[in-house]
Every structure is written in C-alpha cells, then in structure tokens.
Scaffold this motif. Sequence first.
Motif, PDB file in Angstrom:
ATOM      1  N   VAL A 410       0.862  -1.182   0.000  1.00 52.20           N
ATOM      2  CA  VAL A 410       0.000   0.000   0.000  1.00 52.20           C
ATOM      3  C   VAL A 410       0.900   1.234   0.000  1.00 52.20           C
ATOM      4  O   VAL A 410       1.863   1.299   0.773  1.00 52.20           O
ATOM      5  CB  VAL A 410      -0.931   0.019   1.232  1.00 52.20           C
ATOM      6  CG1 VAL A 410      -1.776   1.288   1.225  1.00 52.20           C
ATOM      7  CG2 VAL A 410      -1.830  -1.203   1.246  1.00 52.20           C
ATOM      8  N   ILE A 411       0.595   2.189  -0.880  1.00 55.50           N
ATOM      9  CA  ILE A 411       1.325   3.456  -0.913  1.00 55.50           C
ATOM     10  C   ILE A 411       0.410   4.521  -0.330  1.00 55.50           C
ATOM     11  O   ILE A 411      -0.731   4.683  -0.771  1.00 55.50           O
ATOM     12  CB  ILE A 411       1.758   3.810  -2.348  1.00 55.50           C
ATOM     13  CG1 ILE A 411       2.736   2.730  -2.867  1.00 55.50           C
ATOM     14  CG2 ILE A 411       2.417   5.175  -2.383  1.00 55.50           C
ATOM     15  CD1 ILE A 411       3.152   2.918  -4.296  1.00 55.50           C
ATOM     16  N   GLU A 418      -3.770   9.382   3.153  1.00 56.54           N
ATOM     17  CA  GLU A 418      -4.669   8.920   2.091  1.00 56.54           C
ATOM     18  C   GLU A 418      -3.980   7.805   1.303  1.00 56.54           C
ATOM     19  O   GLU A 418      -2.801   7.899   0.976  1.00 56.54           O
ATOM     20  CB  GLU A 418      -5.001  10.086   1.154  1.00 56.54           C
ATOM     21  CG  GLU A 418      -5.821   9.675  -0.052  1.00 56.54           C
ATOM     22  CD  GLU A 418      -5.932  10.795  -1.084  1.00 56.54           C
ATOM     23  OE1 GLU A 418      -6.523  10.552  -2.147  1.00 56.54           O
ATOM     24  OE2 GLU A 418      -5.415  11.908  -0.823  1.00 56.54           O
ATOM     25  N   ILE A 419      -4.717   6.725   1.016  1.00 56.12           N
ATOM     26  CA  ILE A 419      -4.180   5.619   0.238  1.00 56.12           C
ATOM     27  C   ILE A 419      -4.106   6.038  -1.226  1.00 56.12           C
ATOM     28  O   ILE A 419      -5.113   6.422  -1.823  1.00 56.12           O
ATOM     29  CB  ILE A 419      -5.033   4.353   0.411  1.00 56.12           C
ATOM     30  CG1 ILE A 419      -4.979   3.882   1.870  1.00 56.12           C
ATOM     31  CG2 ILE A 419      -4.543   3.243  -0.510  1.00 56.12           C
ATOM     32  CD1 ILE A 419      -5.870   2.694   2.163  1.00 56.12           C
ATOM     33  N   LEU A 420      -2.902   5.959  -1.826  1.00 58.62           N
ATOM     34  CA  LEU A 420      -2.691   6.375  -3.212  1.00 58.62           C
ATOM     35  C   LEU A 420      -2.718   5.188  -4.171  1.00 58.62           C
ATOM     36  O   LEU A 420      -3.116   5.333  -5.321  1.00 58.62           O
ATOM     37  CB  LEU A 420      -1.350   7.113  -3.341  1.00 58.62           C
ATOM     38  CG  LEU A 420      -1.153   8.316  -2.390  1.00 58.62           C
ATOM     39  CD1 LEU A 420       0.240   8.896  -2.591  1.00 58.62           C
ATOM     40  CD2 LEU A 420      -2.223   9.369  -2.652  1.00 58.62           C
ATOM     41  N   ASP A 421      -2.289   4.028  -3.715  1.00 55.96           N
ATOM     42  CA  ASP A 421      -2.262   2.866  -4.605  1.00 55.96           C
ATOM     43  C   ASP A 421      -2.171   1.601  -3.753  1.00 55.96           C
ATOM     44  O   ASP A 421      -1.661   1.631  -2.631  1.00 55.96           O
ATOM     45  CB  ASP A 421      -1.055   2.946  -5.556  1.00 55.96           C
ATOM     46  CG  ASP A 421      -1.225   2.027  -6.769  1.00 55.96           C
ATOM     47  OD1 ASP A 421      -2.300   1.380  -6.878  1.00 55.96           O
ATOM     48  OD2 ASP A 421      -0.308   1.970  -7.607  1.00 55.96           O
ATOM     49  N   VAL A 422      -2.702   0.497  -4.268  1.00 56.42           N
ATOM     50  CA  VAL A 422      -2.591  -0.816  -3.618  1.00 56.42           C
ATOM     51  C   VAL A 422      -2.332  -1.853  -4.692  1.00 56.42           C
ATOM     52  O   VAL A 422      -2.755  -1.697  -5.844  1.00 56.42           O
ATOM     53  CB  VAL A 422      -3.865  -1.198  -2.820  1.00 56.42           C
ATOM     54  CG1 VAL A 422      -4.110  -0.219  -1.700  1.00 56.42           C
ATOM     55  CG2 VAL A 422      -5.080  -1.277  -3.726  1.00 56.42           C
ATOM     56  N   ASN A 423      -1.635  -2.918  -4.336  1.00 57.73           N
ATOM     57  CA  ASN A 423      -1.440  -3.998  -5.292  1.00 57.73           C
ATOM     58  C   ASN A 423      -2.572  -5.022  -5.133  1.00 57.73           C
ATOM     59  O   ASN A 423      -3.336  -4.991  -4.156  1.00 57.73           O
ATOM     60  CB  ASN A 423      -0.059  -4.637  -5.118  1.00 57.73           C
ATOM     61  CG  ASN A 423       0.045  -5.484  -3.872  1.00 57.73           C
ATOM     62  OD1 ASN A 423      -0.699  -5.279  -2.921  1.00 57.73           O
ATOM     63  ND2 ASN A 423       0.969  -6.427  -3.862  1.00 57.73           N
ATOM     64  N   PRO A 424      -2.736  -5.951  -6.090  1.00 54.06           N
ATOM     65  CA  PRO A 424      -3.840  -6.915  -6.021  1.00 54.06           C
ATOM     66  C   PRO A 424      -3.847  -7.735  -4.734  1.00 54.06           C
ATOM     67  O   PRO A 424      -4.908  -8.061  -4.211  1.00 54.06           O
ATOM     68  CB  PRO A 424      -3.602  -7.790  -7.256  1.00 54.06           C
ATOM     69  CG  PRO A 424      -2.865  -6.924  -8.219  1.00 54.06           C
ATOM     70  CD  PRO A 424      -1.994  -6.059  -7.379  1.00 54.06           C
ATOM     71  N   ALA A 425      -2.655  -8.097  -4.222  1.00 57.61           N
ATOM     72  CA  ALA A 425      -2.617  -8.908  -3.003  1.00 57.61           C
ATOM     73  C   ALA A 425      -3.229  -8.153  -1.825  1.00 57.61           C
ATOM     74  O   ALA A 425      -3.964  -8.718  -1.008  1.00 57.61           O
ATOM     75  CB  ALA A 425      -1.173  -9.301  -2.687  1.00 57.61           C
ATOM     76  N   ALA A 426      -2.930  -6.845  -1.719  1.00 60.61           N
ATOM     77  CA  ALA A 426      -3.500  -6.044  -0.635  1.00 60.61           C
ATOM     78  C   ALA A 426      -5.013  -5.917  -0.789  1.00 60.61           C
ATOM     79  O   ALA A 426      -5.762  -6.026   0.184  1.00 60.61           O
ATOM     80  CB  ALA A 426      -2.855  -4.662  -0.606  1.00 60.61           C
ATOM     81  N   ALA A 427      -5.493  -5.675  -2.041  1.00 58.70           N
ATOM     82  CA  ALA A 427      -6.924  -5.550  -2.270  1.00 58.70           C
ATOM     83  C   ALA A 427      -7.654  -6.850  -1.920  1.00 58.70           C
ATOM     84  O   ALA A 427      -8.748  -6.833  -1.340  1.00 58.70           O
ATOM     85  CB  ALA A 427      -7.180  -5.166  -3.735  1.00 58.70           C
ATOM     86  N   GLN A 440      -9.092   6.386   0.464  1.00 52.43           N
ATOM     87  CA  GLN A 440      -9.509   6.237   1.855  1.00 52.43           C
ATOM     88  C   GLN A 440      -8.288   6.408   2.767  1.00 52.43           C
ATOM     89  O   GLN A 440      -7.139   6.291   2.337  1.00 52.43           O
ATOM     90  CB  GLN A 440     -10.159   4.876   2.083  1.00 52.43           C
ATOM     91  CG  GLN A 440     -11.499   4.710   1.362  1.00 52.43           C
ATOM     92  CD  GLN A 440     -12.368   3.671   2.053  1.00 52.43           C
ATOM     93  OE1 GLN A 440     -12.505   3.706   3.267  1.00 52.43           O
ATOM     94  NE2 GLN A 440     -12.946   2.778   1.265  1.00 52.43           N
ATOM     95  N   VAL A 441      -8.568   6.648   4.059  1.00 53.25           N
ATOM     96  CA  VAL A 441      -7.485   6.806   5.035  1.00 53.25           C
ATOM     97  C   VAL A 441      -6.959   5.427   5.416  1.00 53.25           C
ATOM     98  O   VAL A 441      -7.736   4.482   5.614  1.00 53.25           O
ATOM     99  CB  VAL A 441      -7.990   7.560   6.283  1.00 53.25           C
ATOM    100  CG1 VAL A 441      -6.884   7.668   7.332  1.00 53.25           C
ATOM    101  CG2 VAL A 441      -8.463   8.950   5.892  1.00 53.25           C
ATOM    102  N   CYS A 494       5.715  10.144   0.895  1.00 52.76           N
ATOM    103  CA  CYS A 494       4.828   8.977   0.936  1.00 52.76           C
ATOM    104  C   CYS A 494       5.375   7.942   1.926  1.00 52.76           C
ATOM    105  O   CYS A 494       6.505   8.029   2.399  1.00 52.76           O
ATOM    106  CB  CYS A 494       4.703   8.339  -0.460  1.00 52.76           C
ATOM    107  SG  CYS A 494       3.944   9.413  -1.691  1.00 52.76           S
ATOM    108  N   LEU A 495       4.518   6.969   2.212  1.00 51.41           N
ATOM    109  CA  LEU A 495       4.897   5.802   3.016  1.00 51.41           C
ATOM    110  C   LEU A 495       4.668   4.552   2.186  1.00 51.41           C
ATOM    111  O   LEU A 495       3.603   4.394   1.581  1.00 51.41           O
ATOM    112  CB  LEU A 495       4.066   5.712   4.299  1.00 51.41           C
ATOM    113  CG  LEU A 495       4.113   6.915   5.239  1.00 51.41           C
ATOM    114  CD1 LEU A 495       3.153   6.698   6.402  1.00 51.41           C
ATOM    115  CD2 LEU A 495       5.524   7.127   5.762  1.00 51.41           C
ATOM    116  N   LEU A 496       5.676   3.672   2.145  1.00 55.43           N
ATOM    117  CA  LEU A 496       5.527   2.374   1.471  1.00 55.43           C
ATOM    118  C   LEU A 496       5.269   1.330   2.556  1.00 55.43           C
ATOM    119  O   LEU A 496       6.137   1.039   3.371  1.00 55.43           O
ATOM    120  CB  LEU A 496       6.790   2.025   0.679  1.00 55.43           C
ATOM    121  CG  LEU A 496       6.771   0.656  -0.028  1.00 55.43           C
ATOM    122  CD1 LEU A 496       5.681   0.612  -1.087  1.00 55.43           C
ATOM    123  CD2 LEU A 496       8.113   0.345  -0.653  1.00 55.43           C
TER     124      LEU A 496
END
Length: 905
Positions: A410-411, A418-427, A440-441, A494-496
């Motif tokens: 999650v980025i 605020e969530i900027l991007d997620v990979n399929p595994a996180a979703a 979303q936060v 950002c936070l990775l």
Amino acid sequence: MSRNLLRVLYVDDETVLLDLAKMFLERTLEFSVDVTESAVDALEILSRKKFDAIVSDYQMPVMNGIEFLIHVREKLGNIPFILFTGKGREEVVIKAIDSGVDFYLQKGGDAKSQFAELAHKIKKSVEQNIAIKTLEENENRMRLILDGAKEGHWDVNFQSGEIYISPRVWEMLGYLHEEMHKIRKFNWKTLVHPDEIQMAEEKLQEYYSGKHDFFSMELRLSTKNGGWKWAFVRGKVVEYDNDNNPVRFVGTVTDISEQKKAEAELQLVKKDWEAIFRAIGNPICILDPKHTIIDANDAVLSLTGRPLNEIIGLKCWNLFHDPKASSFAPGCPMETMKKSGRTESAVMKVEAMDRIFIVSCTPVFNDDGNIARIIHISTDITENQKLEQDLKENRDYLDQIFSSVKEGIVIVDANTHEILDVNPAAALMIGAKKEEIIHQVCHNFICPNEKGKCPITDLNEADDDAERELCTVNGNRIPIIKYVVPFTHKGRECLLETFIDNSERKKTLDELIAAYERIKESEEELRAQYQELTVLKNSLEDNERKLRAIIETTPDVIWDLSPDGTFTYLSPQSYDILGYRPEEKIGSKLVDLVKPEHREEVIEVIKKGMLGRTGLLTFDIPCIHKDGREIILNIRSSPLIDDDNNIIGFRGVSQDVTEKEKILSDLREQKYQSELLIEQKDIFLNQLAHDLRTPLTPIIGMGPLLLQGITDPDARELVEIFLKSVEYLHKLAEDILMYADLNRTWTLDSFENYDMSDLISDAIDANLYLAEQKEVFIENAALPGIMARVSKPYARVVFRNLINNAVKYSPPKGKVSIKVYLSGQNIVVSISDEGIGIPPESIDKIWNELFIGSSSRMDPFSKGFGLPIVKKIVELHDGRIEAFSEGSMKGATFTVYLPRTDKDT
C-alpha cells in the motif's frame, strides 16, 4: 509530536541530570530528547536512529566523553557535539577541542540558567552545522555546474595563500590528469601573456576601486607545450575582512580560443556564418527547395564518412535514408516547412545510419520572400531513445512485481494518510476493489484504532516493523506483520507499507503456548503431588540416600565372555568385589565363581542368550568370594554380535548386591511402618473429630436457651460469639470426619441419576440467607434435564460448599453466576463470582488440607478442609475440578467436570 523538533541524544551516568535535562529541554517545545546512562549504549542507539545533536558528560564508566566523541566523529562525521560536564580541568577542554567538540559547557550554578545555556548551545551548534552543510552543498553544486558546462573555475584565499584551480583549466592548457596534482603554488603572472599582464593589473585595480561589478578580461594563457590559448576570465570577491580588504576571490575561465580563431577568420574572409557552420557539432546541411544538398558541415562528413565533394548535389533522402529512393521520406519536416513557412521539426529514423534524429528545417528567404535555402539540422537522440525505452521497461518490470507479489503493498500519502495505490494482493486481503480502497485513510484498514499514533509521521521513527491488524471490509481482523518506510514519489512525501498475513503463524504460536501451559499445569500438579509424598516419606528417603551412597561408592566389575562362558576380560574392580585379580580369572569360566547348586542355572542362561539372541540379560546369582564367603552378584549382560550377525561372546557388568538385598529388606519394613503411621493418623483424626463432636452437640442444642435468659446486650454479644465458635468447632469436627472417611474410601455408595438443576437449586437454597444478607444476586443458568449419576449426599456437599464460597467472597451487591451444560463426554458445572479472587501463587495450593490463604482473603471461620473435601468427592465421582482467577479483586471461577451418563443418547 512536531516534525520540526530538534532531536537530541543526552548521555550522562547521573540519572537525575538526565531527567532534569530531558524535562527542561522538552518543556521549551523545541527539542525531542532521548537519554541513556552509557556511551556504549549511546553508540548502539546512534547506529539505528538519527539525531540533530549529541550532549555528553565527560566522566563516565567504560567510555568517557572524549572517547565517545572520537567514536562519533569516526562514524557520523560533523554531527553537533556538546561536552556538558562537571570536569573543568584545562586538559579536558584541550582534549575536547582537539577531538572536534562544537561547544564545551561546565555543569553547576543555577539549573534554569544552566539548561537555558545548554539549549542555546544546542540550537547554535545545529544552526552552524546546517549552514556549513548548505555552503558545502552550494559550492559542490556550483562546481558540478561549472564542470558540466566545461567552464574552468578558480578560488583564491588571500589570507591563507591557498589557490584552487579546477581540473578543467589545466585540461584546457594541455596538462594530463595525472599531472594536475603535481602543480601546487604558482604566480598567476606566469600563466598570462606578457603583453596582457599590465592590462590585467589595471583592470584588477579598477574592480577593487568599485568601478566595475565584476572583474572580466580576455587574455592569453600559457599552455604546457609553450603555446597560448585565448581565455575569458571573469571573477568577483565574495568575502571581505573587517577592514574591507578582499579575503576570497572566485571566478571562471572560459576557453575562447576557437571563438578568437573564428573571429580572425571572419575578419579575414568576411564569412561569419561559415566558421560557425563548420564548427557546430550537430550535422547541418544547406538544401535548396528541391532537397538538393548545397553544402554540409564537418559533422555531416564525420557522420557519413564521405568527403564534401561526394555529398554536394545529392538529395537529402539519398544521404540519410535510402540511396535508391526517388522521393522524400514520409513525415519529412521540410515538406511541412514549405507549407507553414516556419521552422518545423520531426523525429525520424535514419535507416542508412541506424540512428534516430530530431530533424529541424529552417527556411531562409530571399528578397522576394521566397524560400531560397533550407538549413537542415540533425540532432542524434538514439541514446536518449534507448534510455527512454529502458526506463519504460524498468517501469513495466516494477509494475509487474508490484502486481504479482503475494505480500500486500500500500502506498500512502505521509501527510494526509490517504491511500494512493494498492497492489492486487492487498486488495484481496482487504476484500475490496482497488478503486474502492484508493483515497480512503489507511487507518480504516491497516492498524485500526491507531489514528494519531503512526510510528513514522507521529512518533518520528525511521521505519515501522511490527505486528499489527488488518481490518477487512466485512469487519474481520487479520493479524499481519507490517513494514513501513518513508520515501518521496514525484515530490510527494509517501509511506511504502508492505504486510503479510500472520494468521497461521499466530495460530501455531498460540497452539504452542497453549501446549506449553498444559505441560506447565501437569508439571505443577506433579510437583504438588511430590511435595505431599515428601512429607510422608521422610524416613524412606533417608534409607534411599543410604542405599544410593552404597551403590555410588561400589564400583562394578566389567567383563567379556567367550561363547562357552570363559572370561576373556575382567576389569580391575574384580579384586574389590570377588577378591581375585583379573589375571587370576582370565581363561577360567564364569560358572567356577558360582555356588555349585546354581551353576546349571547360569549355563542355561548362557545357552538361552546364544540361541535366542535376546537383548539385555539380568539376574542375581550367589557366588563364592576368594576368601570363601558367599556374595550375591547382579549380572547384566548382552551378546556381542559380529558383522555377520554371529554371536562371538558376551559383555556384562556385575555388581555386588549382597548389602543392597539386605537394605531393600529393611526398606520394605520401613514402608510398612510408614503406611501404618498414615493409617494411625486417619484413625487419630477420626477419633479427634468424634471426641470433639460429642460434647459440642448438646452445647449447640442449649444455645437458644442460653440466649433467652440474657438481656444485657454486651453479655448477649459475648454468648453469641461463644456459640459461633462452638458451631465453628462442630463444623470443623464434621469436616475432619468427612475428610478422614474420604481418605479411607476408594468409592462411594448409593449412586443414582439426579437432575443437576435440582442439585444446584438445593445448594442455592442452602446459601440463600447469606446471599440476602450481602445482597448478592445468584444467577442460575443451569439447564434442566441434564442427568448425572452421583452420590447425592456427597454431591450436595460439593455444590453447597462452592456456592457458599462464591457468596462469601463476593462484594456486597455482587453477582454469582452458575451454569450447567454438556461439553463432549462431560457434564460441566461453572460457578463464578466477582469477589476478591485468588492470587496466582495460591491457585495451586487451595486444594491442600489446612491451607487458609493470604490475610487479604482469609475467612476467620475458614477451616482449610472445604476445597480438599470438594476435590476428593469430585475425584471419587471420576471427575475433576479446576479453579481460575485473573488475580486479586478479579473474581474466581470453579469448574466441575463429571462424566456423562447419557453418552449414547
């Protein structure tokens, strides 16, 4: 915590000063202070955490402040370091300065003034450090810019005499790189042409007098081979002393030799544009409106490898594209230029050279406004195109990794979370689509209920590597291991965040902990049983210790036999046990040592070992000592097997057990005496209880009669206390009788099937008066119809006793909860209270007879027999009882497990 606080590490072995300094500095709202008592620990902290400044005492154990400073300078460079110490000796100050300390501050005096000065020194040292770093960065950046622009630069310090000449200047003058470092001190006049020295001095004086903003001049410089190069020198004084005298003079040197040469040629041939045209590095052609090449510069000749006379007259497409083509290439910018009348450009693949160019066509108009000539300029961008392609492939590669890894990624925006991007595994783990998660936060999913406690943005940690929880969209919470690092993406902080599902690992860990707890419970139970047996077996242990001492001090005889029973080896201990030295018996047979009436028995044992290949053979046999007396040997033997599985003999150990046999006989007698003592103890308890109960019974009966005739309140109170004590003694006698009877019985009589809800109701009724006095509410959740096979009189004792304890130890207006239900093969009765609880150290002792407990829990009328009686009765019903409490004042739960009688229903 603000991100702008100065992070300070304070090291001092005086803990009081640590606390005072931390409190004072952090109260200013300008500092965040970490403290430690050891310089060694401080080095470990510095290896994993960044600080803006360090404050250190001098006199500390293991490593003093100066040694600590030397380590810091070696590992962290010029981080601000303040020595804050009570040691005011001159040699300490000198050592500190020589080791690179920023400030030296002596302890003592008014605390407020002292720590205010310390705060000032910290801020000043940090500001100086930032200014120095900024200056160094700016100077390095400027030098890189100048080197990148291929401009030479120089820096002269008039006070120190230091002169810096950049490598570009020496390269310009023809010196090799390895020769540059050999040039140290020199006079600038030795480089300047004699004809320009006087003019240069005049221009310097004009600049110093303020006539010009900059010093600038074109002059000739001497080259290594004795020639001259024209250069444009420009400079400015950037630092003056207090008397306004120049201290530092910096400037640039630009090679204008080619420019001067071009100017000379232009003056001679009046063709200004020709020199520029020939010298430009980009390939340039002059074309007519029909694409015919009229002229080309040297770059075209170098690119094509053809002389100018072969190029002039060709069509541009025949030179750059296809030699056999009859027309211009598609997308030709010259055709577009003809229509627009202005410069046009296009990116074109030049097949003939396997290169990519940006081709620019600029019209040159005649006096009639028609296009007379076209300037065709090509810029090679092949390498740029390759870099762009590599960049795209790398981006695709990273996107593929981002999409395919099994861990959640999650980025997050570091400022807004605020969530900027997620990979399929996180979703997938969150249970929502990517577009439903983005914007979303992050606290909605990762680290729920942790808002405002982010280790990176709120707690200023360098990274976050911890166990957290992931909240899915359907409300489930999944344990995860999360790792977070800050980074910058497109200028945005950002936070990775990466995480993995920790459910299975946590489940396995919980199972291991539970298994360990079960083992621990079993261990404690065995320990308790062992302690009980210890009291009863003291005399037995004495005899066992005597036997152990005899065994440990009596060495065994080790021997080897051939298949027919002949000694092939005897250890030296044979002399101590049998009276024979090894050499006296090697070659003789084992049966020669045995009493005649037992020799056939030994021969049969040897034959049995030969035929059956049995393992260890153990037997006792009477033998004859050398002195003629009879001894008993314990023989332990096993066959010797060769590689072909054949028996080649026997190896064994013999031990003289003559005395052991006698001692074992004595121990058996001791055991009999111990059991007799236990039986006599139970008979004594039983007789004691009978003797107590006999006189107490009529006293209890006369109690009400005594009270009727007493009107004095004080006397009446004393009689009531007396009667309560008599009643306590009577109950004690009853409990002793029951406990003694239970210890002498292996089973109970009169087992019948009873409804457990009836037994519970009976026990509640028996304790109702006490519950009403304390206003304790008894919640009865016993399910009706659960039948148990019990001895009713004894079962009533169990539940009346447990409910009485629950009510007795509950607070006023408390609550007692009772449940009866089925679980597997058991009927479970659970009785819980909200009372004073049981301390952890007492939870396993409450089942011991006469155990009363701590003074905080002690009931003045407790006899210490209640719970042991309950436990004995439950065990005689083939059941078990357990107690649980989280500790003092947290209540207690007693759970009884009885075997079901309806297992087949």
